[in-house]
Design a protein around this motif. Structure first.
Motif: not given
Length: 114
Positions: A15-17, A20, A23, A31, A51, A54-55, A59-61
Motif C-alpha cells: 500500500v502506498q500512502v 495526512k 498520520d 508518504g 484501506v 488505514l483510514k 493514513l491516506a491510502p
C-alpha cells in the motif's frame, strides 16, 4: 460465521500512502509504502478491509497492489520465510490486517538541498 472463516485466506498487499494531518509519518516524509498481510474471502475484500483500517489510523491510502494469497505466492515459486509465514498466520487467526513493514518516502530533490 465459522463457514466464512474457513474460506478466509491471507493476501499480501503493498500500500502506498500519502500525507495526512496526524498520520504519524516522520517529518519531511512525502508518504510511505506499507507491506500488509490481510485476511479475506478474496483479494478484493482484503483490499477493502486494509484501506478502511488505514483510514481509521489517519493514513491516506493512494494505491494498493495485490501480490496474491500465500498459496498463490508459493505456487509461483516464492519462498516465504518463517517470520513472514507467522505474520500471515496471525492475520488469518485474528481475521485482521497486519502491517509488517512501513518505509517512509522522501523527496530526493529536497534531500539534495542540504
Amino acid at each position: 460465521m465459522t463457514k466464512k472463516a474457513r474460506n478466509q485466506q491471507v493476501y499480501t498487499l503493498v500500500v502506498q500512502v500519502g500525507r495526512k494531518s496526524g498520520d504519524g509519518l516522520p517529518k519531511g516524509a512525502t508518504g510511505a509504502g506499507l507491506v500488509c498481510y490481510a485476511s479475506g474471502v478474496d483479494e478484493a475484500e482484503a483490499v477493502r478491509e486494509t484501506v478502511a483500517l488505514l483510514k481509521q489510523a489517519d493514513l491516506a491510502p493512494l494505491d494498493v497492489t495485490g501480490h496474491g494469497s500465500l498459496e498463490e505466492r508459493r505456487a509461483a515459486g516464492e519462498e516465504i520465510d518463517e517470520a513472514e509465514a507467522e505474520l500471515m498466520q496471525r492475520a488469518l487467526d485474528e481475521n485482521s490486517v497486519v502491517v509488517a513493514q512501513m518505509e517512509p518516502f522522501y523527496d530526493p530533490l529536497e534531500a539534495s538541498d542540504d
